[in-house]
Structure formats: structure tokens, C-alpha cells
Design a protein around this motif. Structure first.
Motif, PDB file in Angstrom:
ATOM      1  N   LEU A   6      53.605  29.706  25.685  1.00 31.94           N
ATOM      2  CA  LEU A   6      52.799  28.812  24.868  1.00 31.94           C
ATOM      3  C   LEU A   6      53.211  28.896  23.400  1.00 31.94           C
ATOM      4  CD1 LEU A   6      50.451  26.782  24.926  1.00 31.94           C
ATOM      5  CD2 LEU A   6      48.904  28.709  24.585  1.00 31.94           C
ATOM      6  N   CYS A   7      53.547  30.096  22.935  1.00 28.15           N
ATOM      7  CA  CYS A   7      54.034  30.258  21.550  1.00 28.15           C
ATOM      8  C   CYS A   7      55.346  29.500  21.346  1.00 28.15           C
ATOM      9  CB  CYS A   7      54.237  31.732  21.225  1.00 28.15           C
ATOM     10  SG  CYS A   7      52.736  32.652  20.941  1.00 28.15           S
ATOM     11  N   PHE A   8      56.259  29.623  22.304  1.00 26.34           N
ATOM     12  CA  PHE A   8      57.544  28.938  22.198  1.00 26.34           C
ATOM     13  C   PHE A   8      57.362  27.427  22.201  1.00 26.34           C
ATOM     14  CE2 PHE A   8      61.275  27.006  24.254  1.00 26.34           C
ATOM     15  CZ  PHE A   8      62.216  27.312  23.296  1.00 26.34           C
ATOM     16  N   TYR A   9      56.521  26.925  23.098  1.00 28.67           N
ATOM     17  CA  TYR A   9      56.258  25.490  23.172  1.00 28.67           C
ATOM     18  C   TYR A   9      55.621  24.994  21.869  1.00 28.67           C
ATOM     19  CZ  TYR A   9      54.255  21.041  24.618  1.00 28.67           C
ATOM     20  OH  TYR A   9      53.906  19.725  24.694  1.00 28.67           O
ATOM     21  N   SER A  10      54.702  25.772  21.327  1.00 33.06           N
ATOM     22  CA  SER A  10      54.046  25.385  20.080  1.00 33.06           C
ATOM     23  C   SER A  10      55.033  25.365  18.922  1.00 33.06           C
ATOM     24  CB  SER A  10      52.904  26.353  19.771  1.00 33.06           C
ATOM     25  OG  SER A  10      51.932  26.277  20.770  1.00 33.06           O
ATOM     26  N   PHE A  11      55.920  26.351  18.879  1.00 33.53           N
ATOM     27  CA  PHE A  11      56.932  26.385  17.831  1.00 33.53           C
ATOM     28  C   PHE A  11      57.826  25.151  17.917  1.00 33.53           C
ATOM     29  CE2 PHE A  11      61.217  27.611  16.441  1.00 33.53           C
ATOM     30  CZ  PHE A  11      60.944  27.903  15.114  1.00 33.53           C
ATOM     31  N   LYS A  12      58.221  24.800  19.140  1.00 36.76           N
ATOM     32  CA  LYS A  12      59.060  23.622  19.352  1.00 36.76           C
ATOM     33  C   LYS A  12      58.312  22.344  18.944  1.00 36.76           C
ATOM     34  CE  LYS A  12      61.614  21.324  22.987  1.00 36.76           C
ATOM     35  NZ  LYS A  12      61.910  21.280  24.412  1.00 36.76           N
ATOM     36  N   ILE A  79      49.028  30.102  14.377  1.00 37.67           N
ATOM     37  CA  ILE A  79      49.430  28.875  15.059  1.00 37.67           C
ATOM     38  C   ILE A  79      48.290  27.854  15.053  1.00 37.67           C
ATOM     39  CG2 ILE A  79      50.169  27.897  17.270  1.00 37.67           C
ATOM     40  CD1 ILE A  79      51.659  30.515  17.775  1.00 37.67           C
ATOM     41  N   PHE A  80      47.062  28.320  15.282  1.00 40.94           N
ATOM     42  CA  PHE A  80      45.907  27.423  15.244  1.00 40.94           C
ATOM     43  C   PHE A  80      45.779  26.755  13.875  1.00 40.94           C
ATOM     44  CE2 PHE A  80      41.417  27.065  13.943  1.00 40.94           C
ATOM     45  CZ  PHE A  80      41.043  26.014  14.751  1.00 40.94           C
ATOM     46  N   SER A  81      45.937  27.532  12.816  1.00 38.42           N
ATOM     47  CA  SER A  81      45.794  26.957  11.479  1.00 38.42           C
ATOM     48  C   SER A  81      46.911  25.961  11.175  1.00 38.42           C
ATOM     49  CB  SER A  81      45.739  28.059  10.424  1.00 38.42           C
ATOM     50  OG  SER A  81      46.928  28.805  10.416  1.00 38.42           O
ATOM     51  N   LYS A  82      48.109  26.193  11.708  1.00 38.60           N
ATOM     52  CA  LYS A  82      49.208  25.245  11.499  1.00 38.60           C
ATOM     53  C   LYS A  82      48.935  23.919  12.224  1.00 38.60           C
ATOM     54  CE  LYS A  82      52.892  28.457  10.482  1.00 38.60           C
ATOM     55  NZ  LYS A  82      53.055  28.099   9.087  1.00 38.60           N
ATOM     56  N   PHE A  83      48.471  23.980  13.466  1.00 34.85           N
ATOM     57  CA  PHE A  83      48.150  22.751  14.187  1.00 34.85           C
ATOM     58  C   PHE A  83      46.968  22.030  13.555  1.00 34.85           C
ATOM     59  CE2 PHE A  83      50.707  24.239  17.833  1.00 34.85           C
ATOM     60  CZ  PHE A  83      51.422  23.077  18.047  1.00 34.85           C
ATOM     61  N   LYS A  84      45.984  22.778  13.074  1.00 33.56           N
ATOM     62  CA  LYS A  84      44.840  22.162  12.421  1.00 33.56           C
ATOM     63  C   LYS A  84      45.277  21.452  11.142  1.00 33.56           C
ATOM     64  CE  LYS A  84      40.581  23.543  10.233  1.00 33.56           C
ATOM     65  NZ  LYS A  84      39.786  24.696   9.840  1.00 33.56           N
ATOM     66  N   ALA A  85      46.147  22.092  10.380  1.00 30.49           N
ATOM     67  CA  ALA A  85      46.649  21.468   9.154  1.00 30.49           C
ATOM     68  C   ALA A  85      47.495  20.245   9.474  1.00 30.49           C
ATOM     69  CB  ALA A  85      47.453  22.475   8.350  1.00 30.49           C
ATOM     70  N   ARG A  86      48.323  20.334  10.502  1.00 30.39           N
ATOM     71  CA  ARG A  86      49.160  19.196  10.882  1.00 30.39           C
ATOM     72  C   ARG A  86      48.300  18.037  11.353  1.00 30.39           C
ATOM     73  NH1 ARG A  86      54.661  19.160  12.512  1.00 30.39           N
ATOM     74  NH2 ARG A  86      54.803  20.923  11.093  1.00 30.39           N
ATOM     75  N   TYR A  87      47.229  18.335  12.090  1.00 31.37           N
ATOM     76  CA  TYR A  87      46.330  17.280  12.535  1.00 31.37           C
ATOM     77  C   TYR A  87      45.647  16.608  11.341  1.00 31.37           C
ATOM     78  CZ  TYR A  87      42.239  15.011  14.515  1.00 31.37           C
ATOM     79  OH  TYR A  87      41.272  14.104  14.834  1.00 31.37           O
ATOM     80  N   LYS A  88      45.214  17.397  10.361  1.00 35.61           N
ATOM     81  CA  LYS A  88      44.580  16.818   9.177  1.00 35.61           C
ATOM     82  C   LYS A  88      45.550  15.965   8.388  1.00 35.61           C
ATOM     83  CE  LYS A  88      40.839  20.016   8.362  1.00 35.61           C
ATOM     84  NZ  LYS A  88      40.224  20.972   7.423  1.00 35.61           N
ATOM     85  N   GLU A  89      46.823  16.377   8.323  1.00 35.00           N
ATOM     86  CA  GLU A  89      47.835  15.583   7.614  1.00 35.00           C
ATOM     87  C   GLU A  89      48.038  14.222   8.267  1.00 35.00           C
ATOM     88  OE1 GLU A  89      51.469  17.761   7.550  1.00 35.00           O
ATOM     89  OE2 GLU A  89      50.676  19.307   6.221  1.00 35.00           O
ATOM     90  N   THR A  90      48.039  14.199   9.584  1.00 36.82           N
ATOM     91  CA  THR A  90      48.303  12.941  10.279  1.00 36.82           C
ATOM     92  C   THR A  90      47.106  12.004  10.269  1.00 36.82           C
ATOM     93  OG1 THR A  90      47.728  13.925  12.406  1.00 36.82           O
ATOM     94  CG2 THR A  90      50.061  13.920  11.784  1.00 36.82           C
ATOM     95  N   THR A  91      45.907  12.537  10.090  1.00 40.45           N
ATOM     96  CA  THR A  91      44.722  11.660  10.094  1.00 40.45           C
ATOM     97  C   THR A  91      44.431  11.111   8.712  1.00 40.45           C
ATOM     98  OG1 THR A  91      43.257  13.569   9.826  1.00 40.45           O
ATOM     99  CG2 THR A  91      43.649  12.753  12.066  1.00 40.45           C
TER     100      THR A  91
END
Length: 92
Positions: A6-12, A79-91
Motif C-alpha cells: 500500500l505504501c508503494f502504491y501510494s508513492f506511485k 502519507i495521509f497528510s499528503k493525500f489530504k493536501a493533494r485532495y484540497k489542492e485539486t478541489t
């Protein structure tokens, strides 16, 4: 092993710039669940260690054997904080 996959997939996925908002949201929720599970285990281990040290049943090396859980909690939070930040950027 599944945590590492899951870490590898998330990094990708984080390296990819072409993902949609919904994918970032789903991954943020997934990592939120993983983070919650690891945080619960980490909290339980710390409480058990504290009470065990206070009652002198175990020694303080109990926490040293739980280092992988604490490291996984930290990785999950990052990783959670990176996805949360990326989601906020896209919205926005």
C-alpha cells in the motif's frame, strides 16, 4: 507485507500528476482508516507499558519491541497528510 504494498502504491500515485480528485479522496480515506488502526494499537501499547512499569510487572523494553508499530503510525500519518493536501489542492 500488505502495508508495504500500500505504501508503494501510494508513492506511485502521489508521483502521478494525472489522477482525479475522487482517487485522492479515496486514498485519503483509506490512509485515515490505516492511521486510526495503528494509532489505536500504539495508544494501547503505550498504556499497557505505562501500567506495567508502574506495577513493576514488565520492564521498559516492552516499548522497544513495539517500534515497528510506532514507525508505521508515523508513516501512515505522513502519507495521509499528503493525500489530504493533494485532495484540497485539486478541489480549490
Amino acid at each position: 507485507m500488505s502495508f508495504l504494498a500500500l505504501c508503494f502504491y501510494s508513492f506511485k500515485l502521489l508521483k502521478s500528476e494525472s489522477e482525479n480528485t475522487q482517487k485522492y479522496f479515496h486514498m485519503a480515506v483509506t490512509w485515515g482508516v490505516v492511521l486510526t488502526a495503528f494509532a489505536i494499537f500504539s495508544g494501547i501499547f503505550v498504556l499497557v507499558a505505562l501500567f506495567s512499569i508502574m506495577t513493576k510487572e514488565w520492564d521498559n523494553t516492552f516499548l522497544l519491541t513495539k517500534i515497528p508499530i510506532f514507525v508505521a503510525t508515523l508513516i501512515s500519518y505522513i502519507i495521509f497528510s499528503k493525500f489530504k493536501a493533494r485532495y484540497k489542492e485539486t478541489t480549490e
